[in-house]
Design an enzyme around this catalytic site. Structure first.
Site, PDB file in Angstrom:
ATOM      1  N   GLU A   1      25.800 -20.297 -26.234  1.00 17.05           N
ATOM      2  CA  GLU A   1      25.881 -19.031 -26.880  1.00 17.05           C
ATOM      3  C   GLU A   1      25.749 -19.076 -28.169  1.00 17.05           C
ATOM      4  O   GLU A   1      25.961 -20.288 -28.783  1.00 17.05           O
ATOM      5  CB  GLU A   1      27.423 -18.445 -26.591  1.00 17.05           C
ATOM      6  CG  GLU A   1      27.678 -17.135 -27.358  1.00 17.05           C
ATOM      7  CD  GLU A   1      28.746 -16.339 -26.880  1.00 17.05           C
ATOM      8  OE1 GLU A   1      29.685 -16.953 -26.425  1.00 17.05           O
ATOM      9  OE2 GLU A   1      28.571 -14.948 -27.416  1.00 17.05           O
TER      10      GLU A   1
ATOM     11  N   CYS B   1      29.889 -13.129 -25.157  1.00 17.05           N
ATOM     12  CA  CYS B   1      30.129 -11.637 -25.873  1.00 17.05           C
ATOM     13  C   CYS B   1      28.972 -11.404 -26.724  1.00 17.05           C
ATOM     14  O   CYS B   1      28.855 -10.099 -27.002  1.00 17.05           O
ATOM     15  CB  CYS B   1      31.285 -11.774 -26.895  1.00 17.05           C
ATOM     16  SG  CYS B   1      32.744 -11.882 -25.909  1.00 17.05           S
TER      17      CYS B   1
ATOM     18  N   ASN C   1      28.749  -9.630 -18.938  1.00 17.59           N
ATOM     19  CA  ASN C   1      29.608 -10.580 -19.395  1.00 17.59           C
ATOM     20  C   ASN C   1      30.995 -10.147 -19.589  1.00 17.59           C
ATOM     21  O   ASN C   1      31.417  -9.252 -20.527  1.00 17.59           O
ATOM     22  CB  ASN C   1      29.117 -11.278 -20.675  1.00 17.59           C
ATOM     23  CG  ASN C   1      30.235 -12.558 -21.058  1.00 17.59           C
ATOM     24  OD1 ASN C   1      30.348 -13.507 -20.518  1.00 17.59           O
ATOM     25  ND2 ASN C   1      31.023 -12.410 -22.251  1.00 17.59           N
ATOM     26  N   GLU C   2      31.916 -10.799 -18.862  1.00 13.42           N
ATOM     27  CA  GLU C   2      33.533 -10.466 -19.017  1.00 13.42           C
ATOM     28  C   GLU C   2      33.665  -8.985 -18.885  1.00 13.42           C
ATOM     29  O   GLU C   2      34.618  -8.292 -19.577  1.00 13.42           O
ATOM     30  CB  GLU C   2      33.888 -11.130 -20.263  1.00 13.42           C
ATOM     31  CG  GLU C   2      34.041 -12.362 -20.232  1.00 13.42           C
ATOM     32  CD  GLU C   2      34.871 -12.970 -21.353  1.00 13.42           C
ATOM     33  OE1 GLU C   2      35.247 -12.374 -22.182  1.00 13.42           O
ATOM     34  OE2 GLU C   2      35.194 -14.306 -21.116  1.00 13.42           O
TER      35      GLU C   2
END
Ligand code: AHR
Length: 673
Positions: A61, A260, A391-392
């Site tokens: 990331e 994120c 994502n998440e």
């Protein structure tokens, strides 16, 4: 969960352990183990369970300056003045403004009349009255340069009027010139000038200095400086030392670009892969979401130029022999931030982004996106097999969006394996709901994340033993042990954390029928620019090292094996009985038994290992990671403090006797006869 210890003798291959004390774990009954032997049995018979080639991978990331200022080898920050503050990263210590219209050495930032893609601005410099005017770029917390190495400078200039010469130099913190060159502009048109700078001294905090000679003005853009020695010598390339560390991990996959940053705090700031491909200088800048996420680690100069974009990620995955696993936004901004939602009826363009990506990665060169990939230098498909949607994300809002992606992609590209998510936490209502939905939707892979204290990792080494085998497979896509009471960046990568991860990973391996992919997170951090710790790899402008956690990942990944075996003590899996955790595999290709044994206790344990249903060769090798100091870390000064030590194993009539040192991770490798 730790289990109670029962010591007994089992036929076959036995490990002998002499225990000096015994700790009580969750659910344990206290037993004195002092002086007892520990007999481990490995069953060499087939379990029918394959270790997936994707078992151990990496999650990249752009956090902690992992891309610009890190893996992406560009040394100039804000090279084309596109940051919202166009002079960020640039210093003009002696610019003079005499009056409103009479100024000297003041670089004005000007917009192109007809901007091309992301390159919207250039600088216009005026020098009057023979004033001394110097412009500096400060790099990413300085510019790291090495003695006698070559650095490629390129700069675009136009409209020189009265400015006769630019002197370019790399200088140290007190202004000493370490390398220099000159440029004499020879046309009014935009032209790229290139020079090679070779520093006489190594310097971590150099600056690039431009001195303008003459009276008049000049326009300037895209001032770039790359080391010649990038990974594979590529232009616009990656930092070699960092890719070499990744290569050392022998990763089965590369998950990218987040995390994120995929989602964006708001939808307009989400990661849009299509803006990161094509000509490098036309890729549109985006604020990095980690720029101002944490007040205590704010990084106002953190932007994404996308010099490292999706083409480069695919190329990196290919270089590493790893499956590319891109993660795309799903029409939801980060739910920890704005949580903005794209109405379901407007989701079409978002799904199209996913379809376009599949075409970019795998499509024929006759398709528009396949053609672009070919133009960028890769006519062959990247053979992307996996794609993450979101994502998440959590809640019904996510699954109603995932369903749409899954339906359309499934119809058009049934060959693509989709990754879904049960949210950011490893348990609780949100997580349970997520799993329920994923089962209903027949999701292929569930991306679980857990950032927990070391104790959690020890107590959850049996996490997957009881999972439903009929639902989605598990992708442990982000995990790391966060030691309590340590809040100091690289010090958080201590041995306690790494040891607990190693113990937990025996549980991942024992459940290889269910757990198909795993990756530590985050991957990289700039020692002065980080936002999140711990991290697997730390770097500064000159050096880099793998943490103790890196060494654990490397040891497991390079000894992943091909087939799961059963290893037991007293017919039970080793899940923390007296601090011992173990897993076993064989590598069918080389005909080798590989046993991983983690001793989380402060005393040595003597093990006798016996093999059932097969015989072992006379000798083998053991690799041990060990430190008796749980706070110990690797560092720039001692990068190999915690690194594997090799020793020879002897097999006597099918029995191997070894000592598992206190706080040690051991990998035993023995040829199967
Ligand atoms: O790895 C850092 C962050 O942790 C990732 O961006 C996110 O997915 C998780 O919450």
């Amino acid at each position: 969960m730790k289990r109670s210890l029962k010591v007994g003798f089992l036929g076959g291959l036995v490990l002998i352990l002499g225990l000096s004390s015994c700790k009580k774990g969750k659910g344990d009954t206290v037993q004195s183990a002092s002086g007892e032997k520990r007999d481990l049995v490995v069953d060499l018979g087939d379990t029918g369970i394959k270790i997936q080639p994707t078992m151990y991978g990496i999650f990249y990331e752009d956090i902690n300056f992992a891309a610009d200022g890190g893996l992406y080898a560009e040394l100039i920050k804000n090279r084309s003045f596109e940051f919202p503050d166009p002079k960020m990263g640039w210093e003009e210590p002696n610019s003079v403004k005499y009056s409103l219209n009479k100024e000297s050495g003041f670089s004005k930032i000007t917009d192109y009349v007809d901007p091309k893609g992301g390159n919207k601005r250039f600088s216009h410099t005026v020098v009057q009255n023979n004033a001394k005017y110097e412009l500096f770029n400060t790099g990413f917390r300085g510019i790291g340069i090495k003695k006698d190495a070559s650095y490629h400078l390129s700069i675009k200039l136009a409209n020189a009027t009265g400015i006769k010469k630019l002197k370019i130099a790399l200088v140290d913190t007190v202004g000493t010139v370490l390398a220099s060159s000159e440029i004499i502009p020879d046309t009014k048109d935009w032209k790229t000038y290139e020079r090679v700078l070779v520093p006489t001294t190594t310097e971590e905090k150099a600056k690039l200095k431009i001195t303008f000679e003459g009276n008049g003005s000049i326009d300037m853009d895209i001032l770039s400086l790359f080391p010649e020695d990038t990974w594979k010598g590529r232009k616009n390339g990656l930092r070699k030392d960092l890719v070499e560390l990744l290569e050392g991990l022998n990763p089965g996959f590369l998950r990218f670009p987040g995390g994120c940053i995929v989602e964006g705090k708001t939808l307009d700031r989400r990661y849009q892969w299509q803006n990161t491909v094509g000509p490098v200088m036309e890729r549109e800048l985006l604020i990095n979401r980690w720029n101002n996420e944490f007040a205590h680690r704010s990084a106002p100069d953190y932007y994404q130029t996308f010099g490292l974009g999706f083409f480069e990620y695919f190329q990196l995955a290919e270089d590493l022999g790893a499956q590319p696993v891109p993660i795309l936004g799903c029409g939801m901004a980060c739910q920890f931030n704005s949580g903005e939602l794209v109405p379901l009826e407007n989701l079409g363009p978002f799904v199209q982004e996913a379809l376009d990506l599949i075409e970019f990665a795998n499509g024929d060169v006759s398709t528009p996106w396949g053609k672009l990939r070919a133009e960028m230098g890769h006519p062959d498909a990247f053979n992307m097999k996996y794609l993450g949607i979101g994502n998440e994300q959590w809640g019904p809002e996510y699954f109603e969006r995932y369903r749409i992606f899954s339906k359309i992609i499934g119809e058009k590209h049934p060959e693509i394996i989709l990754v879904s998510t049960p949210g950011p936490f490893p348990d609780g209502d949100m997580f349970e709901y997520g799993w329920e939905q994923m089962r209903k939707l027949n999701v292929a892979l569930a991306d679980e994340h857990y950032y927990k204290p070391p104790e959690w990792f020890l107590e959850n080494a049996d996490r997957y033993d009881g999972y439903d085998r009929n639902g989605p497979k598990v992708f442990a896509g982000e995990y790391a042990a966060h030691p309590k009471g340590v809040d100091d960046g690289a010090m958080e990568n201590n041995w306690e954390a790494a040891l607990s991860e190693a113990a937990f990973m025996t549980g991942l391996e024992r459940n290889a029928d269910l757990v198909h992919m795993t990756s530590y997170a985050p991957l990289m951090a700039h020692a002065e620019g980080w936002q999140w710790a711990p991290d697997l790899i730390w770097f500064n402008n000159l050096d880099s090292y793998g943490t103790a956690n890196y060494q654990v990942q490397k040891l497991y990944s390079n000894n992943a094996g091909t087939d799961l075996l059963k290893i037991t003590e007293d017919q039970k899996s080793l899940i923390g009985q007296n601090g011992l955790y173990a897993s076993a595999v064989k590598d069918v290709g080389v005909g080798e038994l590989i046993v991983k044994v983690v001793n989380t206790e402060s005393y040595p344990q003597q093990l006798t290992l016996v093999a059932n249903k097969g015989n072992l060769d006379g000798t083998g090798t053991m690799y041990t990671l060990q430190s008796s100091d749980l706070q110990a870390v690797n560092s720039f000064e001692s990068p190999e403090k915690i690194s594997p030590k090799e020793s020879t194993l002897t097999v006597n009539t099918g029995v191997v006797e070894v000592t598992a040192e206190p706080y040690s991770v051991n990998v035993l490798k023995i040829k199967i006869l």
